[in-house]
Motif scaffolding. Structure first.
Motif, short mmCIF file in Angstrom:
data_model
loop_
_atom_site.label_atom_id
_atom_site.label_comp_id
_atom_site.label_asym_id
_atom_site.label_seq_id
_atom_site.Cartn_x
_atom_site.Cartn_y
_atom_site.Cartn_z
N LYS A 46 0.83 -1.20 0.00
CA LYS A 46 0.00 0.00 0.00
C LYS A 46 0.87 1.26 0.00
O LYS A 46 0.58 2.24 -0.70
CB LYS A 46 -0.92 -0.01 1.22
CG LYS A 46 -1.90 1.15 1.26
CD LYS A 46 -2.84 1.03 2.45
CE LYS A 46 -3.83 2.19 2.48
NZ LYS A 46 -4.76 2.07 3.64
N SER A 47 1.95 1.22 0.79
CA SER A 47 2.86 2.36 0.86
C SER A 47 3.55 2.59 -0.48
O SER A 47 3.75 3.72 -0.91
CB SER A 47 3.91 2.13 1.96
OG SER A 47 4.80 3.22 2.06
N LEU A 48 3.92 1.50 -1.14
CA LEU A 48 4.56 1.61 -2.44
C LEU A 48 3.64 2.23 -3.48
O LEU A 48 4.06 3.03 -4.32
CB LEU A 48 5.01 0.22 -2.92
CG LEU A 48 6.17 -0.41 -2.17
CD1 LEU A 48 6.32 -1.88 -2.57
CD2 LEU A 48 7.46 0.35 -2.42
N GLU A 49 2.36 1.87 -3.42
CA GLU A 49 1.37 2.44 -4.33
C GLU A 49 1.34 3.96 -4.20
O GLU A 49 1.38 4.70 -5.19
CB GLU A 49 -0.02 1.86 -4.01
CG GLU A 49 -0.21 0.41 -4.40
CD GLU A 49 -0.75 0.26 -5.81
OE1 GLU A 49 -1.19 1.27 -6.37
OE2 GLU A 49 -0.71 -0.87 -6.33
N ALA A 50 1.25 4.41 -2.95
CA ALA A 50 1.18 5.85 -2.69
C ALA A 50 2.46 6.56 -3.09
O ALA A 50 2.45 7.65 -3.68
CB ALA A 50 0.87 6.10 -1.21
N ARG A 51 3.60 5.92 -2.79
CA ARG A 51 4.89 6.53 -3.09
C ARG A 51 5.10 6.66 -4.60
O ARG A 51 5.57 7.69 -5.09
CB ARG A 51 6.01 5.69 -2.47
CG ARG A 51 7.41 6.24 -2.70
CD ARG A 51 7.57 7.57 -1.99
NE ARG A 51 8.93 8.07 -2.17
CZ ARG A 51 9.32 9.28 -1.79
NH1 ARG A 51 8.46 10.09 -1.20
NH2 ARG A 51 10.56 9.66 -1.98
N PHE A 52 4.77 5.61 -5.34
CA PHE A 52 4.95 5.65 -6.78
C PHE A 52 4.09 6.73 -7.41
O PHE A 52 4.56 7.50 -8.26
CB PHE A 52 4.61 4.29 -7.41
CG PHE A 52 4.93 4.21 -8.87
CD1 PHE A 52 6.17 3.76 -9.30
CD2 PHE A 52 4.00 4.61 -9.82
CE1 PHE A 52 6.47 3.71 -10.66
CE2 PHE A 52 4.29 4.56 -11.17
CZ PHE A 52 5.54 4.11 -11.60
N THR A 53 2.84 6.82 -6.98
CA THR A 53 1.93 7.83 -7.51
C THR A 53 2.47 9.23 -7.28
O THR A 53 2.40 10.11 -8.16
CB THR A 53 0.54 7.70 -6.86
OG1 THR A 53 -0.01 6.40 -7.16
CG2 THR A 53 -0.41 8.77 -7.37
N LYS A 54 3.06 9.44 -6.11
CA LYS A 54 3.61 10.75 -5.78
C LYS A 54 4.84 11.07 -6.63
O LYS A 54 5.02 12.22 -7.06
CB LYS A 54 3.98 10.79 -4.30
CG LYS A 54 4.47 12.15 -3.82
CD LYS A 54 4.72 12.13 -2.32
CE LYS A 54 5.19 13.50 -1.83
NZ LYS A 54 5.43 13.51 -0.36
N MET A 55 5.65 10.06 -6.89
CA MET A 55 6.88 10.28 -7.66
C MET A 55 6.61 10.40 -9.15
O MET A 55 7.35 11.08 -9.87
CB MET A 55 7.86 9.12 -7.41
CG MET A 55 8.39 9.05 -6.00
SD MET A 55 9.39 7.56 -5.75
CE MET A 55 10.78 7.93 -6.82
N ASP A 56 5.54 9.76 -9.64
CA ASP A 56 5.21 9.78 -11.06
C ASP A 56 4.47 11.08 -11.38
O ASP A 56 3.26 11.11 -11.58
CB ASP A 56 4.35 8.56 -11.41
CG ASP A 56 4.01 8.47 -12.88
OD1 ASP A 56 4.70 9.13 -13.69
OD2 ASP A 56 3.05 7.76 -13.22
N VAL A 57 5.22 12.15 -11.47
CA VAL A 57 4.65 13.49 -11.60
C VAL A 57 3.78 13.65 -12.84
O VAL A 57 2.70 14.24 -12.79
CB VAL A 57 5.78 14.55 -11.61
CG1 VAL A 57 5.17 15.96 -11.75
CG2 VAL A 57 6.62 14.46 -10.35
N ASN A 58 4.22 13.11 -13.97
CA ASN A 58 3.45 13.28 -15.21
C ASN A 58 2.40 12.19 -15.42
O ASN A 58 1.69 12.19 -16.41
CB ASN A 58 4.38 13.36 -16.42
CG ASN A 58 5.19 12.08 -16.61
OD1 ASN A 58 4.93 11.07 -15.96
ND2 ASN A 58 6.19 12.15 -17.48
N GLY A 59 2.31 11.25 -14.48
CA GLY A 59 1.25 10.26 -14.51
C GLY A 59 1.29 9.29 -15.67
O GLY A 59 0.25 8.74 -16.06
#
Length: 210
Positions: A46-59
């Motif tokens: 779950k933490s990885l999901e949130a972290r990746f979304t935050k880092m993937d700025v351009n989506g």
């Protein structure tokens, strides 16, 4: 430049939830959502999901140079805002008085956030939580060289060698480290397992010459 983004992205894997390489003092325990001192595989995922979304700025579902450049621009803008706020007289320079005032304001703000019950004092639990949040950023620790460990993580994460990290690669690399540290394979990382993994990781790094 490509190496820089790869190092940055890979290092982030180390920061999420104290994955397998928790430093002394147990900093960076973001994934421990229920605060029981144990990181489950579900919590980490779950933490990885949130972290990746935050880092993937351009989506676009990839961690790339574009994401890193966007993050850098955002940090630069925020620093500019902070400077302007501290520059009380607007002369484009910070005096010692202005710097001390800005520092005092930041400390007061941190204290207020930590004082959950609003009584103007910090309980032991509130003080420890405040200390833990400050330490969460310092996963490298004293003497750790930037980049060496990140490149090793990158080699593990970027399985197709396209100079980008997909969400699947990001998650797989982190969970692989989790499983390696999970000595009894119960799907949870205890403090003892994290410390043992950190010690083993440090030993491997020393063998490689840091």
């Amino acid at each position: 430049m490509k190496k820089a983004i790869l190092i940055s992205s890979a290092t982030a894997l180390l920061m999420v939830g104290g994955i397998a390489v928790a430093a002394p003092g147990e900093r960076g325990m973001r994934a421990d959502s229920n605060g029981d001192g144990v990181i489950s595989r579900a919590e980490l995922t779950k933490s990885l999901e949130a972290r990746f979304t935050k880092m993937d700025v351009n989506g676009d579902g990839q961690l790339s140079k574009e994401d890193r450049d966007a993050k850098r621009a955002d940090r630069s803008a925020k620093r500019g805002e902070q400077f302007a706020k501290a520059d009380a007289n607007g002369d484009g320079e910070l005096s010692q008085t202005e710097m001390e005032a800005a520092r005092a304001e930041r400390k007061a703000s941190k204290f207020a956030r930590a004082d959950k019950d609003g009584n103007g004092k910090l309980s032991q639990e509130e003080a420890q939580a405040m200390k833990g949040k400050r330490g969460g950023k310092g996963m490298r620790g004293k003497g750790h060289k930037r980049g060496g460990n990140g490149m090793a993580m990158m080699r593990d994460a970027d399985t197709n060698g396209d100079q980008k990290i997909s969400k699947a690669e990001f998650t797989t690399a982190a969970l692989t480290r989790f499983d390696k540290a999970d000595a009894n394979s119960d799907g949870k990382l205890t403090k003892e397992e994290r410390q043992a993994a950190h010690k083993a990781h440090k030993g491997e790094r020393n063998k490689r010459g840091g």
